[in-house]
Motif scaffolding. Structure first.
Motif, PDB file in Angstrom:
ATOM      1  N   SER A  74       1.447   3.911  -3.271  1.00  0.00           N
ATOM      2  CA  SER A  74       0.587   4.846  -3.614  1.00  0.00           C
ATOM      3  C   SER A  74       1.503   6.025  -4.074  1.00  0.00           C
ATOM      4  CB  SER A  74       0.201   5.250  -1.840  1.00  0.00           C
ATOM      5  OG  SER A  74       1.540   5.807  -1.212  1.00  0.00           O
ATOM      6  N   SER A  75       2.428   6.067  -4.661  1.00  0.00           N
ATOM      7  CA  SER A  75       3.683   6.852  -4.486  1.00  0.00           C
ATOM      8  C   SER A  75       3.513   6.877  -6.120  1.00  0.00           C
ATOM      9  CB  SER A  75       5.164   6.218  -4.786  1.00  0.00           C
ATOM     10  OG  SER A  75       5.068   4.970  -5.364  1.00  0.00           O
ATOM     11  N   PRO A  76       4.508   7.652  -6.878  1.00  0.00           N
ATOM     12  CA  PRO A  76       4.004   8.433  -8.346  1.00  0.00           C
ATOM     13  C   PRO A  76       3.943   7.045  -8.979  1.00  0.00           C
ATOM     14  CG  PRO A  76       4.460  10.529  -7.019  1.00  0.00           C
ATOM     15  CD  PRO A  76       4.796   8.748  -6.023  1.00  0.00           C
ATOM     16  N   SER A  77       4.106   7.296  -9.914  1.00  0.00           N
ATOM     17  CA  SER A  77       4.244   6.067 -11.297  1.00  0.00           C
ATOM     18  C   SER A  77       5.700   5.968 -11.336  1.00  0.00           C
ATOM     19  CB  SER A  77       2.745   5.307 -11.809  1.00  0.00           C
ATOM     20  OG  SER A  77       2.335   4.886 -11.681  1.00  0.00           O
ATOM     21  N   PRO A  78       6.442   5.930 -12.447  1.00  0.00           N
ATOM     22  CA  PRO A  78       6.922   6.184 -12.996  1.00  0.00           C
ATOM     23  C   PRO A  78       6.404   7.292 -14.233  1.00  0.00           C
ATOM     24  CG  PRO A  78       7.647   3.878 -12.407  1.00  0.00           C
ATOM     25  CD  PRO A  78       6.824   4.433 -12.433  1.00  0.00           C
ATOM     26  N   GLU A  79       7.465   8.455 -15.013  1.00  0.00           N
ATOM     27  CA  GLU A  79       7.588   8.705 -16.240  1.00  0.00           C
ATOM     28  C   GLU A  79       8.296   8.374 -17.669  1.00  0.00           C
ATOM     29  OE1 GLU A  79       6.991  12.946 -16.144  1.00  0.00           O
ATOM     30  OE2 GLU A  79       6.012  13.003 -13.937  1.00  0.00           O
ATOM     31  N   TYR A  80       7.331   8.008 -18.663  1.00  0.00           N
ATOM     32  CA  TYR A  80       7.885   7.541 -19.810  1.00  0.00           C
ATOM     33  C   TYR A  80       7.247   7.683 -20.503  1.00  0.00           C
ATOM     34  CZ  TYR A  80       8.537   3.424 -17.543  1.00  0.00           C
ATOM     35  OH  TYR A  80       8.864   1.872 -16.166  1.00  0.00           O
ATOM     36  N   ARG A  91       1.476  -1.370  -0.093  1.00  0.00           N
ATOM     37  CA  ARG A  91      -0.221  -0.062  -0.218  1.00  0.00           C
ATOM     38  C   ARG A  91       0.992   0.851  -0.043  1.00  0.00           C
ATOM     39  NH1 ARG A  91      -4.726  -1.849   3.892  1.00  0.00           N
ATOM     40  NH2 ARG A  91      -5.901  -2.400   3.063  1.00  0.00           N
ATOM     41  N   ALA A  92       1.968   1.446   0.596  1.00  0.00           N
ATOM     42  CA  ALA A  92       2.881   2.681   0.620  1.00  0.00           C
ATOM     43  C   ALA A  92       3.636   2.394  -0.809  1.00  0.00           C
ATOM     44  CB  ALA A  92       3.694   1.780   1.988  1.00  0.00           C
ATOM     45  N   TYR A  93       3.781   1.119  -0.958  1.00  0.00           N
ATOM     46  CA  TYR A  93       4.528   1.432  -2.391  1.00  0.00           C
ATOM     47  C   TYR A  93       3.928   1.911  -3.860  1.00  0.00           C
ATOM     48  CZ  TYR A  93       7.222   0.093  -6.430  1.00  0.00           C
ATOM     49  OH  TYR A  93       8.134  -0.101  -7.573  1.00  0.00           O
ATOM     50  N   THR A 117       7.434 -11.449  -6.375  1.00  0.00           N
ATOM     51  CA  THR A 117       7.076 -10.161  -5.455  1.00  0.00           C
ATOM     52  C   THR A 117       8.350  -9.973  -4.518  1.00  0.00           C
ATOM     53  OG1 THR A 117       6.460 -10.905  -3.878  1.00  0.00           O
ATOM     54  CG2 THR A 117       4.590 -10.680  -5.957  1.00  0.00           C
ATOM     55  N   THR A 118       8.368  -8.407  -4.443  1.00  0.00           N
ATOM     56  CA  THR A 118      10.012  -8.476  -2.845  1.00  0.00           C
ATOM     57  C   THR A 118       9.355  -7.514  -2.116  1.00  0.00           C
ATOM     58  OG1 THR A 118      10.762  -6.539  -4.338  1.00  0.00           O
ATOM     59  CG2 THR A 118      11.658  -8.934  -4.796  1.00  0.00           C
ATOM     60  N   LEU A 119       7.997  -7.069  -2.231  1.00  0.00           N
ATOM     61  CA  LEU A 119       7.729  -5.435  -1.304  1.00  0.00           C
ATOM     62  C   LEU A 119       7.444  -6.332   0.551  1.00  0.00           C
ATOM     63  CD1 LEU A 119       5.118  -4.166  -3.590  1.00  0.00           C
ATOM     64  CD2 LEU A 119       7.119  -3.395  -3.249  1.00  0.00           C
ATOM     65  N   HIS A 120       7.314  -7.860   0.688  1.00  0.00           N
ATOM     66  CA  HIS A 120       7.700  -7.813   2.055  1.00  0.00           C
ATOM     67  C   HIS A 120       8.683  -7.494   2.831  1.00  0.00           C
ATOM     68  CE1 HIS A 120       9.424 -11.411   0.849  1.00  0.00           C
ATOM     69  NE2 HIS A 120       9.684 -11.691   2.211  1.00  0.00           N
ATOM     70  N   LEU A 121       9.608  -7.307   2.029  1.00  0.00           N
ATOM     71  CA  LEU A 121      11.845  -7.091   2.108  1.00  0.00           C
ATOM     72  C   LEU A 121      11.494  -6.220   2.920  1.00  0.00           C
ATOM     73  CD1 LEU A 121      13.240  -9.249  -1.110  1.00  0.00           C
ATOM     74  CD2 LEU A 121      12.567 -10.418   1.588  1.00  0.00           C
ATOM     75  N   ILE A 122      10.964  -4.783   2.671  1.00  0.00           N
ATOM     76  CA  ILE A 122      11.358  -3.456   3.160  1.00  0.00           C
ATOM     77  C   ILE A 122      10.638  -3.708   4.593  1.00  0.00           C
ATOM     78  CG2 ILE A 122      11.524  -3.034   0.957  1.00  0.00           C
ATOM     79  CD1 ILE A 122       9.079  -1.381   1.112  1.00  0.00           C
ATOM     80  N   VAL A 155      -0.893  -2.856 -14.914  1.00  0.00           N
ATOM     81  CA  VAL A 155       0.357  -3.048 -13.513  1.00  0.00           C
ATOM     82  C   VAL A 155      -0.016  -2.647 -12.227  1.00  0.00           C
ATOM     83  CG1 VAL A 155       2.868  -3.277 -13.713  1.00  0.00           C
ATOM     84  CG2 VAL A 155       2.757  -3.556 -15.694  1.00  0.00           C
ATOM     85  N   ARG A 156       0.041  -1.337 -12.344  1.00  0.00           N
ATOM     86  CA  ARG A 156      -0.318  -1.264 -10.874  1.00  0.00           C
ATOM     87  C   ARG A 156      -1.573  -2.458 -10.591  1.00  0.00           C
ATOM     88  NH1 ARG A 156       1.069   3.370  -7.971  1.00  0.00           N
ATOM     89  NH2 ARG A 156       2.408   4.595  -9.187  1.00  0.00           N
ATOM     90  N   ASP A 157      -2.601  -1.614 -10.927  1.00  0.00           N
ATOM     91  CA  ASP A 157      -3.661  -2.145 -11.129  1.00  0.00           C
ATOM     92  C   ASP A 157      -4.043  -3.902 -10.575  1.00  0.00           C
ATOM     93  OD1 ASP A 157      -6.923  -2.522 -10.791  1.00  0.00           O
ATOM     94  OD2 ASP A 157      -6.856  -3.868 -12.273  1.00  0.00           O
TER      95      ASP A 157
END
Length: 214
Positions: A78-84, A74-76, A158-163, A97-99
């Motif tokens: 909610s941050s802005p997406s990279p711009e391409y 949820r924290a990750y 997935t790796t978000l649990h590591l932070i 991808v975000r969805d």
């Protein structure tokens, strides 16, 4: 069940599967171990084979791990997406991808099995560290994902649990010796809803290639 796929088909259609994971169909231990036997043929530095593999089927433990993952996700997310730039396929797919990442975060605990691959040691305490450290685990992990795909199953690295202290929390939940082993990700494993997957849109190889100099 083994799908009749060529090596090229397996390599080009092994996707990060999130919304198409079938949470209602059980996965046998025999099948999980069959895939692991294949994955363990991957190379490791100095033939160390310092890997360990944790499979979690227990509903309470999956829920506890899922809660750690969801809080960090949820924290990750909610941050802005990279711009391409305009026309860049990565930007075109970012919303989807975000969805799908949000969906998986909310349903991680519903997967029949969660898998945590581990490697002996802590990266910051290794003389080489970095790439050299993880190179003894990641080839086997990706081989595992390919083996799953060839048998009609899917996963997502997935790796978000590591932070944010999450790795140590998950280590406590399943008893991983935190000071001795590092976790290389968290993988939901399930049969896929349908087995037809297409090659993804990628940047042209020619745009990413350098010969003899940058």
């Amino acid at each position: 069940m083994t799908l009749n796929l060529s090596v090229d088909e397996v390599l080009t259609t092994t996707r990060s599967v999130r919304k198409r994971l079938d949470f209602d169909k059980s996965v046998s231990r025999d099948l999980l171990m069959e895939c692991l036997d294949l994955a363990l043929q991957a190379p490791t530095g100095s033939n160390s084979q310092g890997w360990q593999w944790v499979f979690v089927e227990d509903a309470d433990k999956k829920k506890a791990i899922g809660d750690v993952y969801l809080a960090n996700a949820r924290a990750y997310l909610s941050s802005p997406s990279p711009e391409y730039g305009e026309g860049d396929t990565r930007g075109e797919r970012m919303g989807a991808v975000r969805d799908s990442a949000t969906y998986l975060a909310e349903h991680m605990h519903e997967a029949p099995v969660l898998m945590i691959p581990c490697i002996e040691g802590r990266e910051d305490k290794q003389p080489l560290g970095g790439v050299s450290f993880w190179a003894s685990l990641f080839p086997a992990v990706w081989s595992y994902c390919l083996a799953l795909r060839s048998r009609g199953l899917g996963s997502c690295w997935t790796t978000l649990h590591l932070i944010r202290g999450g790795e140590e929390k998950v280590a406590d939940i399943v008893g991983i010796p935190y000071e001795k082993y590092s976790q290389g990700g968290l993988f939901p494993i399930a049969y896929t809803k349908g087995t037809a997957f297409k090659p993804a849109k990628r940047l042209p190889a020619a745009d990413l290639t350098h010969w003899n100099a940058w």
